[in-house]
Design a protein around this motif. Structure first.
Motif, PDB file in Angstrom:
ATOM      1  N   UNK A  28      44.926  63.540  79.599  1.00  0.00           N
ATOM      2  CA  UNK A  28      43.729  64.364  79.802  1.00  0.00           C
ATOM      3  C   UNK A  28      42.841  63.785  80.898  1.00  0.00           C
TER       4      UNK A  28
ATOM      5  N   UNK B 193      39.628  63.421  80.691  1.00  0.00           N
ATOM      6  CA  UNK B 193      38.619  62.509  80.106  1.00  0.00           C
ATOM      7  C   UNK B 193      39.262  61.520  79.141  1.00  0.00           C
TER       8      UNK B 193
ATOM      9  N   UNK C 110      40.399  60.886  76.509  1.00  0.00           N
ATOM     10  CA  UNK C 110      40.452  61.190  75.079  1.00  0.00           C
ATOM     11  C   UNK C 110      41.093  60.078  74.268  1.00  0.00           C
ATOM     12  N   UNK C 111      40.529  58.888  74.430  1.00  0.00           N
ATOM     13  CA  UNK C 111      40.940  57.767  73.574  1.00  0.00           C
ATOM     14  C   UNK C 111      40.007  57.740  72.377  1.00  0.00           C
ATOM     15  N   UNK C 112      40.439  57.100  71.292  1.00  0.00           N
ATOM     16  CA  UNK C 112      39.533  56.868  70.164  1.00  0.00           C
ATOM     17  C   UNK C 112      38.692  55.653  70.555  1.00  0.00           C
ATOM     18  N   UNK C 113      37.432  55.938  70.828  1.00  0.00           N
ATOM     19  CA  UNK C 113      36.582  54.976  71.532  1.00  0.00           C
ATOM     20  C   UNK C 113      36.369  53.658  70.796  1.00  0.00           C
ATOM     21  N   UNK C 114      36.480  53.683  69.485  1.00  0.00           N
ATOM     22  CA  UNK C 114      36.162  52.459  68.741  1.00  0.00           C
ATOM     23  C   UNK C 114      37.405  51.614  68.462  1.00  0.00           C
ATOM     24  N   UNK C 115      38.550  52.098  68.887  1.00  0.00           N
ATOM     25  CA  UNK C 115      39.780  51.323  68.683  1.00  0.00           C
ATOM     26  C   UNK C 115      40.138  50.599  69.973  1.00  0.00           C
ATOM     27  N   UNK C 116      41.011  49.626  69.822  1.00  0.00           N
ATOM     28  CA  UNK C 116      41.427  48.868  71.007  1.00  0.00           C
ATOM     29  C   UNK C 116      42.439  49.684  71.815  1.00  0.00           C
TER      30      UNK C 116
END
Lengths: 378, 218
Positions: B85, B87, B89-95
């Motif tokens: 994507x 932007x 679209x990572x899970x921001x609070x995970x490594x």
């Protein structure tokens, strides 16, 4: 992170990380569910304990069967003829008969009190300071709760239905309900309430080893030979005990209300969490997570909250019950805790199930998230 | 037979605004195709339909002869496609590492296998030292490289990239293009990239132009 390196990242780590991100919400959820569980446990515990106390009271008095007037939904309005008592005593299966008259009287013209009238020789009328002397007709015994509540002590004079009596002694009640009553002689109570030759019940102690079938036969025989009477066993009588039944009813209503509340709390908090994590859920779906896996994530998080709440709630509930019973004890209610580890475990399990049911709406909400919408709206 | 077959594809929003109108497109295995067009031309909608994130009003998308539908969506997203994507679209609070591992949860890989594979990919894109860094502390270029690792971790046959360089600076953009090229050369898979960036388009083997939801003649 070290843990993850050792064993790889797992669903439980994802759930735990989610909870750690919202510690205040997790704490609020755990505490509120725990309090609902604790309140339920305490109330059920008190109800069970008092009910058991009633049962133990009748067991101590060795009451097997109770004869009362047929067709009376309120047992206290029952009236049977005292002439039936010798007939009951003549029955070979009956070891002992305790006739009892019960009524509510006006104490000192300003409050009602339940008064029990026993035969003069009945062991319930024993006196601690003069054990060999029977209670006189102008004397009464007062239960410890009644003594405390009405601030009355041995030697005090009281009026019952405008007739003066002297308190001869206090008594240790067989049951918590009796602790709030007065005991007097049957032949003193009968004229006082205009119930000459009448009693409310006759408690029957049967000869040992009588089979259930023989007991049933005896019940039928009494009802047949003594028209207008009905015979119930102690368990039925206890089940109908008004105070115990009222407490049982209240505790059950509270239990259902609290279960609904717990479910609502979990549902609301998890809907909030799902709404906040809409984008994350959409991403997980985009990378191939199935509906079941998404539901699993939410259910796992709910279960974790519920287990923590169940442990905390069970502990608070247990302590609460001990405190409530201790308070009741100080008032003269001699109920011991009937809360068993199995009951606590059952209640804790029920909380977990209720919480999981409560997460049905957030799960439905999560599964309704459309990847395209959630990602496009970012 | 083409790997990706799009026939008569139309999509509108609210039944009024046409996003795509009667699009036909065939893409062969191993092709690197750019969907080029200005904003609002329908590129992202076309990628979203190919990815099975939404479904057309009319027409069909088929990959390797199988029509993309809601019933097989989970299997399709897990085993057939990878998506990159704009932007990230990572899970921001995970490594970085955990973000990649999450994409492997639906596979049969053991947790340690997932971990090793994620680390390996991060090493390949030059992010080994940043593997345990929380996603929101990574730079844009780093995040897009992590997102790239996530999109290819399950070895998709078809990689879909929606404006993958749209949020990157020039250096990061070139780095990502290099990674995409290297992956294409090594894996011989298919890449469809929606872009309005001429540099990205020129790096592709074929350019398909979109305007107002319609394909322009080559």
């Amino acid at each position: 992170m070290i843990t993850h390196r050792r064993e790889g990242y797992r669903l439980r780590h994802l759930v735990w990380d989610g909870l750690r991100l919202r510690p205040l919400r997790a704490f609020a959820a755990i505490l509120s569910i725990a309090v609902t569980l604790a309140a339920s446990l305490t109330l059920i515990g008190v109800s069970e304990s008092l009910e058991t106390s009633v049962a133990e009271g009748y067991a101590a008095r060795k009451v097997d069967l109770i004869v009362m007037q047929a067709g009376k939904s309120n047992p206290l309005t029952s009236r049977i003829d005292t002439a039936l008592v010798p007939a009951m005593r003549a029955l070979e299966q009956v070891a002992r008969v305790q006739p009892l008259l019960v009524d509510t009287l006006l104490l000192n013209s300003d409050q009602s009190i339940l008064v029990y009238g026993w035969e003069p020789t009945d062991p319930d009328l024993r006196l601690t300071d003069r054990p060999n002397a029977p209670l006189r007709t102008d004397e009464v015994l007062i239960g410890k709760t009644a003594s405390r509540v009405a601030d009355l002590s041995p030697g005090d004079s009281v009026t019952l239905n405008l007739t003066e009596f002297v308190i001869a002694d206090t008594f240790e009640a067989n049951t918590f309900a009796e602790s709030g009553t007065l005991f007097m002689r049957l032949d003193a109570l009968q004229p006082l309430i205009g119930a000459e030759n009448r009693v409310t019940f006759a408690f029957l102690e049967l000869v040992p080893g009588l089979s259930a079938a023989r007991q049933d036969e005896l019940r039928l025989e009494i009802e047949r030979t003594m028209p207008g009477t009905t015979v119930i066993d102690a368990a039925e009588f206890i089940a109908d005990h008004q105070l115990a039944a009222a407490l049982r009813g209240v505790s059950r209503i509270t239990l259902f209300t609290n279960a609904f509340l717990a479910s609502l709390i979990v549902g609301t908090l998890m809907v909030l969490t799902v709404s906040e994590r809409r984008r994350d859920i959409a991403i997980l779906r985009a990378v191939g997570w199935s509906s079941w896996r998404i539901a699993h994530l939410i259910l796992f998080e709910t279960a974790l909250l519920a287990v923590a709440a169940a442990l905390l709630g069970a502990s608070i509930g247990w302590i609460g019950l001990e405190m409530a019973l201790s308070h009741l004890f100080s008032l003269g209610f001699y109920a011991r805790s009937m809360l068993t580890p199995t009951m606590v475990a059952g209640a804790a399990l029920a909380v977990i199930i209720v919480a999981l049911l409560g997460s049905a709406i957030p799960v439905y909400h999560a599964l309704g998230i459309r990847v395209a919408d959630a990602i496009r709206n970012e | 037979m083409a790997q990706l077959e799009i026939r008569g594809l139309s999509r509108s929003y609210g039944g009024i605004i046409p996003a795509l109108v009667d699009v036909d497109l065939s893409i062969d295995s191993g092709e690197m195709v750019a969907l080029l067009g200005p904003s609002g031309s329908g590129k992202s909608t076309l990628l979203s339909l190919i990815a099975g994130f939404e479904y057309p009003d009319r027409g069909s998308v088929a990959v390797d002869g199988r029509v993309v539908n809601a019933r097989d969506a989970v299997d399709y997203r897990r085993n057939v496609i990878g998506v990159l994507f704009q932007h990230y679209h990572l899970l921001e609070t995970l490594t970085a590492c955990q973000n990649i591992e999450l994409a492997m949860f639906p596979t049969h890989a053991e947790p340690m296998q997932r971990y090793r594979r994620a680390r390996d990919l991060l090493q390949q894109v030059g992010l080994a030292a940043r593997a345990d860094q929380i996603a929101n502390r990574l730079s844009g270029g780093e995040r897009q490289r992590v997102a790239f690792c996530r999109s290819i971790v399950n070895q998709p046959r078809l990689l879909l990239a929606d404006e993958p360089t749209g949020s990157l600076d020039t250096a990061s953009k070139l780095e990502l293009l290099q990674l995409l090229r290297r992956w294409m050369d090594a894996e011989r898979r298919t890449l469809v990239v929606a872009t309005h960036d001429a540099d990205v388009a020129s790096a592709c083997s074929r350019v398909v132009r979109l305007r107002d939801g319609r394909l322009e003649a080559a």
